[in-house]
Design an enzyme around this catalytic site. Structure first.
Site, mmCIF file in Angstrom:
data_model
loop_
_atom_site.group_PDB
_atom_site.id
_atom_site.type_symbol
_atom_site.label_atom_id
_atom_site.label_comp_id
_atom_site.label_asym_id
_atom_site.label_seq_id
_atom_site.Cartn_x
_atom_site.Cartn_y
_atom_site.Cartn_z
ATOM 1 N N CYS A 1 49.668 2.937 0.159
ATOM 2 C CA CYS A 1 50.515 1.777 0.449
ATOM 3 C C CYS A 1 50.426 0.803 -0.713
ATOM 4 O O CYS A 1 49.329 0.503 -1.201
ATOM 5 C CB CYS A 1 50.030 1.102 1.722
ATOM 6 S SG CYS A 1 50.797 -0.500 2.022
ATOM 7 N N CYS B 1 75.787 -28.939 22.025
ATOM 8 C CA CYS B 1 76.978 -28.111 22.221
ATOM 9 C C CYS B 1 76.805 -26.778 21.506
ATOM 10 O O CYS B 1 76.387 -26.738 20.360
ATOM 11 C CB CYS B 1 78.205 -28.842 21.671
ATOM 12 S SG CYS B 1 79.707 -27.844 21.747
ATOM 13 N N CYS C 1 83.625 -29.145 24.652
ATOM 14 C CA CYS C 1 82.686 -30.062 25.273
ATOM 15 C C CYS C 1 83.215 -31.492 25.252
ATOM 16 O O CYS C 1 82.487 -32.431 25.529
ATOM 17 C CB CYS C 1 81.350 -29.998 24.535
ATOM 18 S SG CYS C 1 81.455 -30.597 22.850
ATOM 19 N N CYS D 1 59.183 -78.843 5.480
ATOM 20 C CA CYS D 1 59.063 -79.552 4.217
ATOM 21 C C CYS D 1 59.602 -78.732 3.063
ATOM 22 O O CYS D 1 59.588 -77.518 3.088
ATOM 23 C CB CYS D 1 57.582 -79.864 4.016
ATOM 24 S SG CYS D 1 57.220 -80.660 2.477
ATOM 25 N N CYS E 1 53.743 -70.980 -3.344
ATOM 26 C CA CYS E 1 53.833 -69.516 -3.295
ATOM 27 C C CYS E 1 52.467 -68.929 -2.938
ATOM 28 O O CYS E 1 51.434 -69.552 -3.169
ATOM 29 C CB CYS E 1 54.309 -68.988 -4.654
ATOM 30 S SG CYS E 1 54.737 -67.244 -4.648
ATOM 31 N N CYS F 1 50.084 -66.053 -7.087
ATOM 32 C CA CYS F 1 50.957 -66.911 -7.877
ATOM 33 C C CYS F 1 50.614 -68.386 -7.704
ATOM 34 O O CYS F 1 50.369 -69.094 -8.660
ATOM 35 C CB CYS F 1 52.413 -66.643 -7.474
ATOM 36 S SG CYS F 1 53.597 -67.713 -8.236
ATOM 37 N N CYS G 1 65.786 -77.153 -5.255
ATOM 38 C CA CYS G 1 66.265 -76.966 -6.621
ATOM 39 C C CYS G 1 65.438 -75.968 -7.394
ATOM 40 O O CYS G 1 65.732 -75.691 -8.556
ATOM 41 C CB CYS G 1 66.283 -78.304 -7.356
ATOM 42 S SG CYS G 1 64.635 -78.928 -7.660
#
Lengths: 588, 190
Positions: free
Chosen positions: A133, A227, A246, A304, A309, A313, A321
């Site tokens: 084989c 379906c 269906c 406020c 941040c 940061c 602004c």
């Protein structure tokens, strides 16, 4: 009139979306051709199943599929004088097209055999009693070894493992070849039946069935969940609307839910937009601002204006602004104030990012407007569908009892609900259409919104009548005298709404080409033409009728000229006996 | 206890010992036949081949077939077995097999640091017979032989290491220099 209604409606109940706006010929493409290719007789007199097969598609059940597959295999096997298994392999390779197989085979048989792996010559089999084989390298007597047409021997255990692994890996098993890498001999169903376990044989058979639909360009599975039907479609007939057994309606081209009159591209874009990240981005853009230092988006959640941040940061700035907080003093109008508009504008503070924010905000609002309406109509349609089902299953009987009317007299209610379901679908997609209509095309937009508005108000009236007013009759203890009036009213509303929607659909399909003039004589009240020019009025009338019978199968059947006439002023379908229109009093 | 996969692996090992292809060696772990260590030598007459300086680099001249000094590194053991007097790059790999073998390929990975267009930074190999072109007929010897021939025959169209691929196409000299570098590294790595 009633008996004919019965015959059609028995079949109609299965096909909810089938016949509205989808005739068996290309509809609405050129209005000029309306009159020419309408064959009133064939439409009205045929019963629905024949009608459906005349259309450009056929629904196939699993049994149908197996039958067709067997037939094709038999045909190829006979014509080419090869085994069924070999015919199956060939067909699968050429996408189940019998004609292609024949062409390719008779053009160059050797080449085809090589490509597909159907070798003709048997490799010399060794005559030794024992063979090795190629996979496990054990020796076995020759009769326990099997090989494909190429002669490479492998023992039964190894074959079972090989075939089993291949089948577990998926539909690739349909293209299985000999394990020897240098050999391309095909392993077909006959060998699988010999070598594989029972479960694997089942799986293989299942894959083969699926392949008949999936590898064939003319067939597709119905996309409705659960379906089991497939659809065979005749390419080139233009209309992509398919209605499965269906009762799910879908578009052949893109397999999305049926979306006429809007085209597939628009639908794809709309669906993508609904699901995409892009909306999140737009929200972020519209409702948050980037930190001036680290650019991360920040959403303000306290009163406020002094924003700090988050670490790392830690930049402090003014929300209004976006300037550094330390500089908030005289320049901006005093501490904790940021109201100097002129100065800011002069400094060009309202710059590119601000503009983009504004644009994003507008775009988001605009999208929300259309999306909300699209979604609302969608859920409204779902509700209408369930109302329709409950009406068909229980309520009709109940109503028949309460009002002592035979059920055959109550068909108009089912028709009304069918109309509502279909109109909700169309209306929903017109909102997607409206979103993508270019903003600068003012005339088109106005025309579109006018038609849409008319259709929408008609539909709302109809829906209201079918929902609320019917309830009164359902709850009544004894039959009520004004039920007949209700019938007239509902039937009238159904027909009027249908007309509005036909106009809308036709206009959208022609791309709103005829902006300014309404090309449908049905809705536009041209009092002059209908009164003075008798012939023109008649021509218009039969044209409208022609449209109606071509466009809507069952219900419109009743608008056959011999039974009803359509009012020129408001298009209400009056019985023949009426001398003046029952809706608008306009003389016939 | 002995599954088809294990039986087959035993056969592969026997074959490898009886009839070893040139420049290849491999053996399973003592306690786990599903995990193998293997060594591939750089093919002769290629940059993967070490060059004459090799014996000197090792610091200990050993006559072919002669006695090894005590505490010899496993590498020297390998050297003694090799007929050739030159020592090329010696690249170590691991092969992890599953019970699906031989119907499914093993996971092969280089342990030594490599610089090759089709070998990823983590040592995985981009080779067709290890993926979709696998056949149950291939055995360990065949796998290792294919990998060995891949070394001097890369396929720049499926780059696993884009830098190496680019260098191979554009700047051969620089590429060869880098190859020699990793060949030298492969001797000292453990």
């Amino acid at each position: 009139m009633d008996s004919e209604d019965d015959m059609h409606d028995a079949n109609d109940l299965e096909s909810v979306d089938d016949d509205f706006y989808s005739g068996d010929t290309a509809m609405g493409s050129d209005d000029g051709d309306d009159f020419d290719f309408v064959d009133n007789e064939s439409d009205d007199s045929e019963d629905i199943t024949y009608h459906r097969q005349q259309q450009n598609y056929t629904i196939l059940s699993e049994a149908d599929i197996r039958l067709r597959q067997e037939e094709d295999i038999s045909r190829v096997s006979t014509v080419l004088s090869i085994s069924r298994s070999a015919a199956c392999i060939l067909l699968r390779h050429y996408q189940w097209s019998v004609s292609r197989v024949n062409d390719e085979w008779f053009a160059d048989e050797e080449h085809v055999r090589k490509v597909v792996g159907l070798l003709e010559k048997l490799v010399e089999v060794q005559n030794s009693r024992e063979l090795t084989c190629g996979i496990c390298f054990e020796n076995y007597p020759q009769d326990r070894m099997t090989s494909a047409i190429c002669g490479h021997p492998f023992c039964g255990t190894c074959w079972r493992g090989y075939v089993g692994t291949s089948i577990s890996d998926g539909p690739g098993c349909l293209m299985l070849r000999c394990p020897d890498p240098s050999c391309g001999a095909a392993v077909g169903q006959d060998m699988i039946d010999l070598l594989a376990s029972h479960e694997d044989k089942e799986k293989y058979s299942r894959y083969l069935l699926r392949s008949y639909i999936e590898d064939n360009r003319k067939t597709k599975w119905c996309p409705a969940p659960g379906c089991e039907f497939a659809v065979e479609y005749v390419i080139g007939s233009g209309i992509y609307d398919i209605c499965c057994n269906c009762s799910y309606g879908f578009c052949w081209n893109c397999t999305e839910e049926a979306h006429r009159p809007v085209d597939c591209d628009t639908v794809a874009k709309w669906i993508l937009k609904n699901s995409a990240e892009s909306e999140n981005m737009n929200w972020i853009l519209a409702n948050s601002k980037p930190c001036p230092k680290c650019k991360r988006p920040i959403e303000k959640n306290q009163g406020c204006m002094h924003i700090t941040c988050t670490p790392p940061c830690k930049f402090e700035f003014c929300w209004l602004c976006l300037g550094p907080w330390s500089e908030h003093g005289e320049r901006t109008g005093g501490f904790y104030a940021c109201n100097r508009y002129e100065a800011a504008k002069q400094e060009g503070a309202y710059d590119e990012s601000e503009r983009r924010r504004e644009m994003a905000k507008n775009s988001l609002e605009r999208y929300t407007h259309y999306y909300e309406r699209w979604a609302t109509n969608q859920s409204s349609r779902q509700k209408a569908l369930s109302d329709l089902h409950s009406m068909q299953n229980e309520k009709l009987e109940k109503l028949s009892d309460r009002q002592s009317q035979p059920e055959s007299q109550l068909k108009f209610i089912i028709e009304a609900w069918l109309q509502i379901v279909e109109c909700r679908r169309v209306l929903k997609w017109t909102y997607a259409y409206g979103y993508y209509l270019p903003e600068h095309e003012h005339a088109k937009r106005q025309f579109f919104e006018y038609l849409q508005g008319e259709a929408e108000s008609g539909l709302e009236r109809l829906h209201q009548c079918a929902e609320k007013e019917l309830q009164v009759y359902l709850d009544a203890e004894t039959p009520m005298k004004d039920f007949n009036d209700f019938r007239t009213k509902l039937a009238g509303l159904t027909s009027v709404t249908r007309n509005y929607f036909e106009n809308l659909v036709r206009a959208l399909e022609t791309g709103l080409k005829d902006v300014g003039s309404s090309n449908s004589e049905a809705t536009c009240s041209k009092t002059s033409s209908s009164k003075s020019l008798g012939t023109k009025g008649k021509g218009g009338k039969s044209k409208a009728t022609g449209n109606n019978s071509r466009l809507a199968g069952g219900p419109s059947h009743s608008l056959d000229e011999s039974n009803l006439w359509s009012c020129d002023h408001c298009t209400y379908a009056n019985p023949k006996s009426a001398k003046a229109c029952q809706m608008c009093e306009h003389r016939r | 206890m002995s599954t088809p996969a294990r039986k087959r692996l035993m056969r592969d090992f026997k074959r490898l010992q009886q009839d070893p292809p040139a420049g290849i060696s491999g053996a399973p772990h003592d306690n786990n036949i599903m995990l193998w260590n293997a060594v591939i030598f750089g093919p002769d007459d290629t940059p993967w081949d070490g060059g004459e300086a090799t014996v000197v680099v090792l610091g200990t001249a050993v006559a072919e077939g002669g006695e090894l000094p005590p505490k010899a590194s496993p590498l020297l053991e390998v050297v003694r077995l090799m007929p050739a007097s030159r020592l090329g790059g010696t690249f170590k790999l691991t092969l992890q097999f599953t019970e699906d073998y031989p119907n499914k390929p093993p996971t092969v990975r280089f342990v030594s640091r490599m610089f090759h267009p089709n070998i990823y930074a983590d040592g995985s190999i981009c080779l067709d017979i290890l993926q979709n072109q696998w056949s149950p007929i291939y055995d360990v010897a065949a796998i290792l032989t294919s990998i060995q021939s891949l070394l001097c025959d890369p396929n720049p169209n499926s780059p696993a290491n884009s830098e190496a691929a680019r260098m191979f196409s554009e700047n051969k000299r620089e590429y060869n220099r880098k190859v020699r570098e990793i060949v030298e590294q492969s001797w000292t790595a453990d």
